[in-house]
Enzyme design. Structure first.
Site, PDB file in Angstrom:
ATOM      1  N   ASP A  81       0.829  -1.207   0.000  1.00 53.88           N
ATOM      2  CA  ASP A  81       0.000   0.000   0.000  1.00 53.88           C
ATOM      3  C   ASP A  81       0.863   1.255   0.000  1.00 53.88           C
ATOM      4  OD1 ASP A  81       0.777  -0.691   2.676  1.00 53.88           O
ATOM      5  OD2 ASP A  81      -0.739   0.688   3.464  1.00 53.88           O
ATOM      6  N   GLU A 140       0.213  -1.344   5.804  1.00 50.85           N
ATOM      7  CA  GLU A 140       1.290  -0.824   6.648  1.00 50.85           C
ATOM      8  C   GLU A 140       1.160   0.674   6.889  1.00 50.85           C
ATOM      9  OE1 GLU A 140       5.075   1.021   7.769  1.00 50.85           O
ATOM     10  OE2 GLU A 140       3.955   1.338   5.905  1.00 50.85           O
TER      11      GLU A 140
END
Length: 378
Positions: A81, A140
């Protein structure tokens, strides 16, 4: 280890793969985008012999890939991400590769790190000289709220871990990271007319302000083992000036050097009580990564990597970092850990995000050499 001898890995192929990943914009918590970006990564890891499985949560799709070899697995950790919304690539941060610099959303943080992992395993034809486990999670950037347990579980039998976040500006690895916890403090009061019957109201904003002052005293206690960074980043509440506010909220970011300070401060904050009769206080944990203080085992892992780097004519140092990441989870529980194995660059979370193209190949060379070295037997 000479990358020129690896068919199909002449540098251009690696840049092409990075461009492919950057083109699949994958902001945190976008499940569809997460699935899209996971697909080509999983395909590459599978094509070189990885035993790949996808772990899906409400946040997106994470990847776990195991490569057989002797010893307990060396964990290679990263995330798919980014902080950038879909559309960034076509507007404020287009892809470019000019004068040895590659720009684009997610190039530095941290799709280039993923390329390092995939290219090194491809260079070795998926046959490292040690067991390897790749874990790439999907959330994350928002604190790994749905994947923290996945990382812990995959690290249970790991001999060591390498994180592929960006390094320090000079290329040094990150060995030790501050713990990071985000809290939301909710104050609940009672609404009333601020002029006609203010005595019937309980101001949630006044309660919150007093609580924040108390939290500042907790975090600045001179008897704490180490200093705490405390930032009240968001405050909201109330409706209008002639109404006693019935609710208010603050979001607080806390950073810790060591676990004892972390435990004492968080316990004290979670135990705060209302200052006003009929007020109510709630403390919500939004995300939490434990403090990772570098250990002797971390230093030994760094020394091994530095020795391998020296054989390639590279210099590799390491030191603590202020920011937190998923390696906090690993280092804090005693897994020998380093982070920052991604390429050099800058502009993480900023409009000038970029990597130094040559350093991508240097990191691939180094990781290939590390994975080609059998583990040291106890």
């Amino acid at each position: 280890m000479n990358s020129a001898h690896a068919p199909g890995l002449d540098g251009a192929a690696e840049f092409d793969f990075l461009r492919e990943l950057v083109a699949i914009e994958s902001p945190s918590l976008d499940r569809a985008a997460s699935e899209r970006v996971a697909a080509p990564i999983a395909e590459r890891l599978s094509a070189v012999g990885g035993r790949v499985r996808l772990a899906r949560t409400e946040a997106g799709t994470s990847i776990v890939a195991d490569f057989a070899g002797p010893g307990h697995p060396l964990l290679l950790v990263g995330h798919t991400d980014t902080v950038w919304p879909v559309g960034t690539l076509e507007s404020s941060l287009p892809w470019s590769h000019e004068n040895g610099i590659i720009r684009g959303p997610g190039t530095y943080d941290m799709k280039s790190g993923i390329v390092v992992i995939c290219a090194a395993l491809q260079r070795l034809d998926g046959n490292p000289s040690r067991a390897v486990r790749v874990v790439l999670n999907c959330d994350e950037e928002v604190g790994s709220p749905t994947t923290g347990e996945l990382i812990r579980a995959q690290a249970a039998d790991a001999m060591a871990a390498i994180g592929f976040e960006s390094p320090h500006p000079d290329g040094a690895l990150k060995v030790g990271r501050r713990g990071s916890t985000r809290l939301a403090v909710h104050a609940h009061g009672r609404a009333a007319h601020a002029a006609l019957n203010p005595e019937l109201g309980v101001s949630a904003i006044d309660e919150l302000i007093d609580q924040l002052a108390g939290i500042r005293e907790i975090t600045e206690d001179p008897l704490l083992p180490s200093a705490v960074l405390c930032n009240v980043g968001v405050i909201s509440g109330g409706t209008r000036a002639n109404v006693v506010p019935e609710s208010a909220r603050a979001e607080i970011g806390l950073r810790f050097v060591d676990s004892e300070t972390e435990s004492r401060v968080l316990s004290a904050i979670r135990g705060i009580v209302p200052r006003r009769r009929s007020a109510r206080i709630e403390v919500e944990t939004l995300s939490s990564r434990p403090a990772w203080r570098a250990s002797a085992a971390d230093a030994a892992l760094l020394a091994q990597l530095s020795a391998t780097a020296a054989l390639l004519g590279q210099r590799l140092d390491g030191r603590p970092a202020a920011g937190a990441g998923d390696t906090n989870i690993l280092g804090s529980v005693g897994v020998p850990t380093v982070d920052g194995f991604g390429p050099l660059g800058g502009g993480a979370h900023a409009i000038d995000e970029h990597i130094v193209a040559a350093s991508l190949h240097q990191r691939i060379d180094l990781l290939s050499a590390v994975l080609a070295t059998p583990p040291v037997q106890p």
